[in-house]
Design a protein around this motif. Structure first.
Motif, PDB file in Angstrom:
ATOM      1  N   ILE A 150     -36.534 -40.547 -28.576  1.00  0.00           N
ATOM      2  CA  ILE A 150     -35.809 -40.834 -29.816  1.00  0.00           C
ATOM      3  C   ILE A 150     -34.350 -41.050 -29.435  1.00  0.00           C
ATOM      4  CG2 ILE A 150     -35.196 -39.922 -32.091  1.00  0.00           C
ATOM      5  CD1 ILE A 150     -38.144 -40.296 -31.815  1.00  0.00           C
ATOM      6  N   PRO A 210     -44.204 -43.650 -17.968  1.00  0.00           N
ATOM      7  CA  PRO A 210     -44.318 -43.917 -19.416  1.00  0.00           C
ATOM      8  C   PRO A 210     -43.687 -42.804 -20.226  1.00  0.00           C
ATOM      9  CG  PRO A 210     -46.407 -44.323 -18.345  1.00  0.00           C
ATOM     10  CD  PRO A 210     -45.509 -43.741 -17.308  1.00  0.00           C
ATOM     11  N   THR A 211     -42.864 -43.172 -21.182  1.00  0.00           N
ATOM     12  CA  THR A 211     -42.113 -42.184 -21.967  1.00  0.00           C
ATOM     13  C   THR A 211     -41.951 -42.656 -23.391  1.00  0.00           C
ATOM     14  OG1 THR A 211     -40.795 -41.751 -19.992  1.00  0.00           O
ATOM     15  CG2 THR A 211     -39.945 -40.851 -22.032  1.00  0.00           C
ATOM     16  N   ILE A 212     -41.831 -41.672 -24.279  1.00  0.00           N
ATOM     17  CA  ILE A 212     -41.416 -41.961 -25.655  1.00  0.00           C
ATOM     18  C   ILE A 212     -40.151 -41.162 -25.883  1.00  0.00           C
ATOM     19  CG2 ILE A 212     -41.987 -41.663 -28.075  1.00  0.00           C
ATOM     20  CD1 ILE A 212     -44.849 -41.909 -27.421  1.00  0.00           C
ATOM     21  N   THR A 235     -35.913 -45.645 -31.590  1.00  0.00           N
ATOM     22  CA  THR A 235     -36.896 -45.147 -30.635  1.00  0.00           C
ATOM     23  C   THR A 235     -36.876 -45.993 -29.372  1.00  0.00           C
ATOM     24  OG1 THR A 235     -38.598 -46.569 -31.593  1.00  0.00           O
ATOM     25  CG2 THR A 235     -38.505 -44.314 -32.386  1.00  0.00           C
ATOM     26  N   GLN A 291     -39.709 -51.047 -24.937  1.00  0.00           N
ATOM     27  CA  GLN A 291     -39.248 -51.473 -26.254  1.00  0.00           C
ATOM     28  C   GLN A 291     -38.201 -50.488 -26.746  1.00  0.00           C
ATOM     29  OE1 GLN A 291     -42.719 -51.154 -25.875  1.00  0.00           O
ATOM     30  NE2 GLN A 291     -43.037 -53.324 -25.488  1.00  0.00           N
ATOM     31  N   THR A 318     -39.598 -46.829 -26.090  1.00  0.00           N
ATOM     32  CA  THR A 318     -40.936 -46.625 -25.536  1.00  0.00           C
ATOM     33  C   THR A 318     -41.028 -47.311 -24.193  1.00  0.00           C
ATOM     34  OG1 THR A 318     -41.643 -47.091 -27.800  1.00  0.00           O
ATOM     35  CG2 THR A 318     -43.359 -46.633 -26.207  1.00  0.00           C
ATOM     36  N   ILE A 319     -41.538 -46.571 -23.208  1.00  0.00           N
ATOM     37  CA  ILE A 319     -41.781 -47.177 -21.892  1.00  0.00           C
ATOM     38  C   ILE A 319     -43.264 -47.049 -21.639  1.00  0.00           C
ATOM     39  CG2 ILE A 319     -41.141 -47.163 -19.459  1.00  0.00           C
ATOM     40  CD1 ILE A 319     -38.749 -45.355 -20.406  1.00  0.00           C
ATOM     41  N   HIS A 320     -43.924 -48.211 -21.413  1.00  0.00           N
ATOM     42  CA  HIS A 320     -45.377 -48.183 -21.246  1.00  0.00           C
ATOM     43  C   HIS A 320     -45.775 -48.166 -19.781  1.00  0.00           C
ATOM     44  CE1 HIS A 320     -46.219 -48.762 -25.450  1.00  0.00           C
ATOM     45  NE2 HIS A 320     -45.312 -49.707 -25.488  1.00  0.00           N
TER      46      HIS A 320
END
Lengths: 280, 149
Positions: free
Chosen positions: B61, B57-59, B85, B95, B87-89
């Motif tokens: 930019i 999981p990563t956030i 952005t 997303q 997002t990896i959940h």
């Protein structure tokens, strides 16, 4: 023409004169034309808004996914209310429902900070929470919302300190209905202080700050697009009802007009005949 | 550490061919909405990296650059993004949201080169720090656009 000038004589006693009915008929017919054309304009705007809503929903739900998949604290005491409406009326209960929800929330926990989008919501809420207004946005509703509008609002929201933002908006359900909802969005501090965020790799303050700002703008954009679709569909059905009612009123007035006209003619005939028979 | 984990994952999942749901969208157009894809490469502030199924999981930019999507059928689609952005959940859904997205084939190289020259002259003419930063950002964007096309 002869009939109508003489009908003034029969206006006493509370009965509507032919001239009165004629004027009412003319004004209701005009009203029907106006509401009918407003309905068609709303229908066109609604088609466009619904089309734009589809990608906006994918975009907005994608943006909010972080908050949905993780439980961030949104019960913060220091919350900002963001009420989304528009400047234009004649759209059924859209603005008053937003006002109702805000008033109900205010009765539960007093609102201390509010940012209002749209003159209609401003007019409804100024008496209740006017002293909590941080800023108001108008010029909403004439043109479709763009992402830049959402950016402007997000910038204003982010310039204040808060724990949570509560967005009150009208969520589009289908062409005949919408729901007024309250969506909480946690602030940067709420997210940072929650251990759940550190499941995510490579998260530092700068990344998180940029992420939060962008995500807030995205969520606001999505909510505004929902409001747009709800408002146009609501205006469409309001104008459809108004047109139908005007049509019924025209039918009723036309009947009344014809009856009155015939009554006037009958009375004149009686006068003439009784006058003539008196001469014999 | 990330590249090691990626290598391990790359070795592990290459053979399995598992996909993950991707949402790739800008405010006006959703190119993918929970569509299954095999791999996505994105340009982020911490560098260019690829996302395979079950990535940690990563956030992140995004910086202006190329997003390459490897679909289930094996095609690679390239898009130029402005910024946004990613997002990896933990449930493997991804997303990627960008403010502007354009297909690599739609980039007009002549217009991009003209823009680059204008931005470079703006940088030399700029006096304020903020103007210089804006001009530098424009130069970076145009250079990556030209490199993409």
């Amino acid at each position: 023409a002869v009939v109508s000038t003489q009908s003034g004589h029969y206006g006493r006693g509370g009965m509507a004169t032919l001239k009165d009915i004629e004027m009412r008929l003319k004004s209701v017919k005009n009203m029907k034309k106006i509401t009918s054309s407003m309905k068609m304009v709303s229908a066109a705007k609604f088609a466009r808004a619904e089309r734009a809503l589809k990608p906006a929903r994918a975009y907005g739900t994608g943006a909010a996914s972080l908050y949905e998949k993780n439980d961030f604290d949104t019960s913060g005491k220091d919350s900002v209310l963001l009420a989304l409406s528009s400047d234009r009326g004649l759209c059924g209960g859209i603005h008053s429902n937003v006002g109702k929800m805000v008033k109900a929330a205010h009765a539960e926990t007093p609102i201390t900070k509010a940012i209002i989008v749209g003159d209609k919501a401003k007019a409804i809420l100024v008496k209740v929470i006017g002293d909590t207004f941080l800023s108001c946005f108008n010029n909403v509703g004439k043109k479709p919302t763009s992402f830049t509008d959402a950016l402007d609002i997000a910038e204003e929201v982010l310039s204040h300190d808060y724990d949570t933002i509560n967005i009150v908006y009208s969520k589009f359900k289908n062409i005949v209905s919408y729901n007024t909802e309250e969506k909480p969005v946690p602030s940067l501090e709420s997210v940072e202080s929650n251990a759940a965020i550190y499941v995510y790799d490579e998260v530092d303050s700068e990344v998180l700050r940029c992420y939060q700002e962008f995500t807030l703008a995205n969520i606001i954009y999505h909510s505004m697009k929902e409001c747009e679709a709800s408002e146009q569909s609501s205006r469409m059905s309001a104008m459809e009802n108004a047109t139908k009612n005007a049509g019924e009123k025209i039918d009723a007035l036309t009947l009344q007009y014809n009856r009155t006209r015939q009554a006037v003619i009958t009375r004149e005939l009686i006068e003439i005949i009784s006058g003539a028979s008196a001469l014999e | 550490i990330r590249s090691m984990a990626l290598c391990q994952r790359a070795l592990a999942t290459e053979a399995s061919g598992v996909t993950f749901p991707l949402t790739f969208s800008n405010p006006y157009k959703a190119i993918h909405h929970n569509s299954p894809v095999k791999q996505v490469d994105i340009p982020s502030t911490t560098g260019h990296f690829g996302i395979l199924p079950n990535h940690v999981p990563t956030i992140a930019i995004l910086v202006p650059g190329v997003v390459a999507i490897h679909t289930e059928s094996g095609d690679v689609h390239k898009y130029f993004v402005s910024s946004g952005t990613a997002t990896i959940h933990a449930d493997a859904s991804v997303q990627i949201l960008a403010e502007e997205i354009c297909e690599a084939s739609d980039i007009d190289v002549t217009a991009a080169r003209a823009g680059l020259e204008a931005a470079q002259s703006k940088l030399t003419a700029a006096s304020l720090e903020s103007d210089k930063a804006i001009a530098q950002i424009e130069i970076d964007v145009y250079q990556s656009m030209i490199a993409t096309a």
